[in-house]
Design a protein around this motif. Sequence first.
Motif, PDB file in Angstrom:
ATOM      1  N   ALA A  79      -5.508  -1.392   8.870  1.00 13.24           N
ATOM      2  CA  ALA A  79      -6.763  -2.146   8.895  1.00 13.24           C
ATOM      3  C   ALA A  79      -6.992  -2.773  10.260  1.00 13.24           C
ATOM      4  O   ALA A  79      -8.109  -2.738  10.805  1.00 13.24           O
ATOM      5  CB  ALA A  79      -6.741  -3.230   7.814  1.00 13.24           C
ATOM      6  N   LEU A  80      -5.937  -3.337  10.862  1.00 10.51           N
ATOM      7  CA  LEU A  80      -6.052  -3.942  12.188  1.00 10.51           C
ATOM      8  C   LEU A  80      -6.344  -2.892  13.247  1.00 10.51           C
ATOM      9  O   LEU A  80      -7.097  -3.146  14.194  1.00 10.51           O
ATOM     10  CB  LEU A  80      -4.771  -4.699  12.538  1.00 10.51           C
ATOM     11  CG  LEU A  80      -4.714  -5.352  13.923  1.00 10.51           C
ATOM     12  CD1 LEU A  80      -5.851  -6.346  14.100  1.00 10.51           C
ATOM     13  CD2 LEU A  80      -3.364  -6.034  14.133  1.00 10.51           C
ATOM     14  N   LEU A  81      -5.776  -1.708  13.100  1.00  7.69           N
ATOM     15  CA  LEU A  81      -5.986  -0.629  14.060  1.00  7.69           C
ATOM     16  C   LEU A  81      -7.466  -0.333  14.236  1.00  7.69           C
ATOM     17  O   LEU A  81      -7.963  -0.231  15.371  1.00  7.69           O
ATOM     18  CB  LEU A  81      -5.255   0.635  13.586  1.00  7.69           C
ATOM     19  CG  LEU A  81      -5.449   1.898  14.435  1.00  7.69           C
ATOM     20  CD1 LEU A  81      -4.753   1.750  15.768  1.00  7.69           C
ATOM     21  CD2 LEU A  81      -4.962   3.129  13.687  1.00  7.69           C
ATOM     22  N   PHE A  82      -8.182  -0.234  13.129  1.00  8.68           N
ATOM     23  CA  PHE A  82      -9.601   0.119  13.213  1.00  8.68           C
ATOM     24  C   PHE A  82     -10.495  -1.100  13.454  1.00  8.68           C
ATOM     25  O   PHE A  82     -11.451  -1.026  14.228  1.00  8.68           O
ATOM     26  CB  PHE A  82     -10.016   0.870  11.949  1.00  8.68           C
ATOM     27  CG  PHE A  82      -9.363   2.215  11.810  1.00  8.68           C
ATOM     28  CD1 PHE A  82      -9.648   3.237  12.695  1.00  8.68           C
ATOM     29  CD2 PHE A  82      -8.416   2.449  10.816  1.00  8.68           C
ATOM     30  CE1 PHE A  82      -9.031   4.475  12.593  1.00  8.68           C
ATOM     31  CE2 PHE A  82      -7.787   3.685  10.705  1.00  8.68           C
ATOM     32  CZ  PHE A  82      -8.095   4.699  11.596  1.00  8.68           C
ATOM     33  N   SER A 112      -5.907 -12.961   3.402  1.00 10.25           N
ATOM     34  CA  SER A 112      -5.232 -12.183   4.451  1.00 10.25           C
ATOM     35  C   SER A 112      -5.589 -12.763   5.825  1.00 10.25           C
ATOM     36  O   SER A 112      -6.021 -12.055   6.729  1.00 10.25           O
ATOM     37  CB  SER A 112      -5.645 -10.706   4.365  1.00 10.25           C
ATOM     38  OG  SER A 112      -5.335 -10.153   3.118  1.00 10.25           O
ATOM     39  N   TRP A 113      -5.364 -14.066   5.974  1.00  6.51           N
ATOM     40  CA  TRP A 113      -5.858 -14.751   7.167  1.00  6.51           C
ATOM     41  C   TRP A 113      -5.148 -14.287   8.438  1.00  6.51           C
ATOM     42  O   TRP A 113      -5.748 -14.278   9.523  1.00  6.51           O
ATOM     43  CB  TRP A 113      -5.707 -16.271   6.995  1.00  6.51           C
ATOM     44  CG  TRP A 113      -4.291 -16.749   6.888  1.00  6.51           C
ATOM     45  CD1 TRP A 113      -3.566 -16.917   5.748  1.00  6.51           C
ATOM     46  CD2 TRP A 113      -3.417 -17.107   7.968  1.00  6.51           C
ATOM     47  NE1 TRP A 113      -2.301 -17.357   6.037  1.00  6.51           N
ATOM     48  CE2 TRP A 113      -2.175 -17.483   7.396  1.00  6.51           C
ATOM     49  CE3 TRP A 113      -3.562 -17.154   9.352  1.00  6.51           C
ATOM     50  CZ2 TRP A 113      -1.095 -17.907   8.158  1.00  6.51           C
ATOM     51  CZ3 TRP A 113      -2.480 -17.565  10.132  1.00  6.51           C
ATOM     52  CH2 TRP A 113      -1.264 -17.941   9.529  1.00  6.51           C
ATOM     53  N   ARG A 114      -3.895 -13.863   8.334  1.00  4.93           N
ATOM     54  CA  ARG A 114      -3.187 -13.401   9.527  1.00  4.93           C
ATOM     55  C   ARG A 114      -3.810 -12.117  10.070  1.00  4.93           C
ATOM     56  O   ARG A 114      -3.937 -11.935  11.282  1.00  4.93           O
ATOM     57  CB  ARG A 114      -1.701 -13.190   9.221  1.00  4.93           C
ATOM     58  CG  ARG A 114      -0.952 -14.488   8.900  1.00  4.93           C
ATOM     59  CD  ARG A 114       0.481 -14.243   8.479  1.00  4.93           C
ATOM     60  NE  ARG A 114       1.298 -13.770   9.597  1.00  4.93           N
ATOM     61  CZ  ARG A 114       1.920 -12.593   9.622  1.00  4.93           C
ATOM     62  NH1 ARG A 114       1.803 -11.747   8.609  1.00  4.93           N
ATOM     63  NH2 ARG A 114       2.657 -12.253  10.658  1.00  4.93           N
ATOM     64  N   LEU A 115      -4.210 -11.232   9.167  1.00 10.12           N
ATOM     65  CA  LEU A 115      -4.886 -10.002   9.574  1.00 10.12           C
ATOM     66  C   LEU A 115      -6.211 -10.316  10.253  1.00 10.12           C
ATOM     67  O   LEU A 115      -6.530  -9.769  11.324  1.00 10.12           O
ATOM     68  CB  LEU A 115      -5.120  -9.104   8.355  1.00 10.12           C
ATOM     69  CG  LEU A 115      -6.066  -7.910   8.540  1.00 10.12           C
ATOM     70  CD1 LEU A 115      -5.522  -6.951   9.585  1.00 10.12           C
ATOM     71  CD2 LEU A 115      -6.286  -7.193   7.204  1.00 10.12           C
ATOM     72  N   HIS A 116      -6.991 -11.220   9.654  1.00  7.99           N
ATOM     73  CA  HIS A 116      -8.296 -11.556  10.214  1.00  7.99           C
ATOM     74  C   HIS A 116      -8.153 -12.251  11.562  1.00  7.99           C
ATOM     75  O   HIS A 116      -8.924 -11.982  12.491  1.00  7.99           O
ATOM     76  CB  HIS A 116      -9.072 -12.440   9.244  1.00  7.99           C
ATOM     77  CG  HIS A 116      -9.123 -11.895   7.854  1.00  7.99           C
ATOM     78  ND1 HIS A 116      -9.266 -10.554   7.583  1.00  7.99           N
ATOM     79  CD2 HIS A 116      -9.030 -12.502   6.634  1.00  7.99           C
ATOM     80  CE1 HIS A 116      -9.272 -10.356   6.279  1.00  7.99           C
ATOM     81  NE2 HIS A 116      -9.131 -11.522   5.684  1.00  7.99           N
ATOM     82  N   ALA A 117      -7.166 -13.131  11.679  1.00  7.78           N
ATOM     83  CA  ALA A 117      -6.946 -13.829  12.949  1.00  7.78           C
ATOM     84  C   ALA A 117      -6.567 -12.840  14.049  1.00  7.78           C
ATOM     85  O   ALA A 117      -7.053 -12.941  15.190  1.00  7.78           O
ATOM     86  CB  ALA A 117      -5.855 -14.888  12.783  1.00  7.78           C
ATOM     87  N   ALA A 118      -5.725 -11.865  13.716  1.00 10.81           N
ATOM     88  CA  ALA A 118      -5.314 -10.865  14.708  1.00 10.81           C
ATOM     89  C   ALA A 118      -6.499 -10.002  15.133  1.00 10.81           C
ATOM     90  O   ALA A 118      -6.670  -9.693  16.322  1.00 10.81           O
ATOM     91  CB  ALA A 118      -4.199  -9.997  14.136  1.00 10.81           C
ATOM     92  N   ALA A 119      -7.332  -9.604  14.167  1.00 10.52           N
ATOM     93  CA  ALA A 119      -8.491  -8.767  14.474  1.00 10.52           C
ATOM     94  C   ALA A 119      -9.504  -9.524  15.329  1.00 10.52           C
ATOM     95  O   ALA A 119     -10.031  -8.984  16.319  1.00 10.52           O
ATOM     96  CB  ALA A 119      -9.138  -8.288  13.178  1.00 10.52           C
TER      97      ALA A 119
END
Length: 316
Positions: free
Chosen positions: A260-263, A62-69
């Motif tokens: 997930a990104l929200l928190f 889920s690299w896009r999620l991690h990069a955004a966070a």
Amino acid sequence: MRLRPDPFIVALVAAALVATFVPVTGDALDVLKNVSLVAIGLLFFLYGTRLSTAETLAGLRSWRLHAAALTTTYVAFPLLGLAAQLLEPDVLTAPLASGVLLLCLVPSTVQSCVVYTRIARGNVAGSVVSASLSNLLGVFLTPALAALLMTADAHVDSSSVLRIVLQLFVPFVAGQLLRPLVGRWMERNDHRLRLYDRASIVLVVFVAFSEGAEADIWETQTVGSVLAVVAVCAVLLAFGFGWSWGLGSLLGFTRPDRIALLFCGSNKSLASGLPIATVLFTGERVALLVLPLMLYHQMQIITGAVLARRLSAAPR
């Protein structure tokens, strides 16, 4: 919905108040400082033993999620922290303005991010990996950003780097290496060990506020200046939630990933931020520097609980 006071927050507030009005001074304070240094090293050792390397590698899909966070934590927030420096001296005093910037440089939380993501029916595995990566990278990025952006406050020289490596990184790596041997024992005793986590953070707060009280730093602050930093923290938290939710929408994330990104994007870690601050900063000003982080942490716990329950009740 009825919100119960978090015992950890109550303990932190109590430690700050007791240290302010009945501080430990002299030789006893020196002893407590040394005890807190050992406690911080053990704290990061425990962080290392809890982080599963295999789960982290698997979750990197889920690299896009991690990069955004990570971008939110280490780019968007630091830029906002720099903008907040314009509030000095009309709104914030210099130490509190620096504390707001420090707040914007620390990594995300792990426990509350995962718990709230689970309650809100988000991507729990993604939140675990994002928050863990944030804390792992924070051992390096937070001191580096502090050295770059807080030159008047942070004293990051060769000795500081050595302290960071020995007190934070080496215990963390040791925990990772020993995880195959002690991992199962750690999982069985996780509840007791989390009590140690919290107790060590309370000790760090007590020592910092004792140093501040010994140097009479509160004489330089007014009720208005403290209320101002509360308001600034509230604005920062609103930005964190709004930015993270909007960024997830802009990037076309699924609802679980947006949650997930929200928190992971909005939360800031007291458990990691306070120990890092005590390594980077010395002297009586530490109490004022960590005050915004303590306030923000309490706000994010209360607001996060409300948001998580509302998202859980909302139709998918």
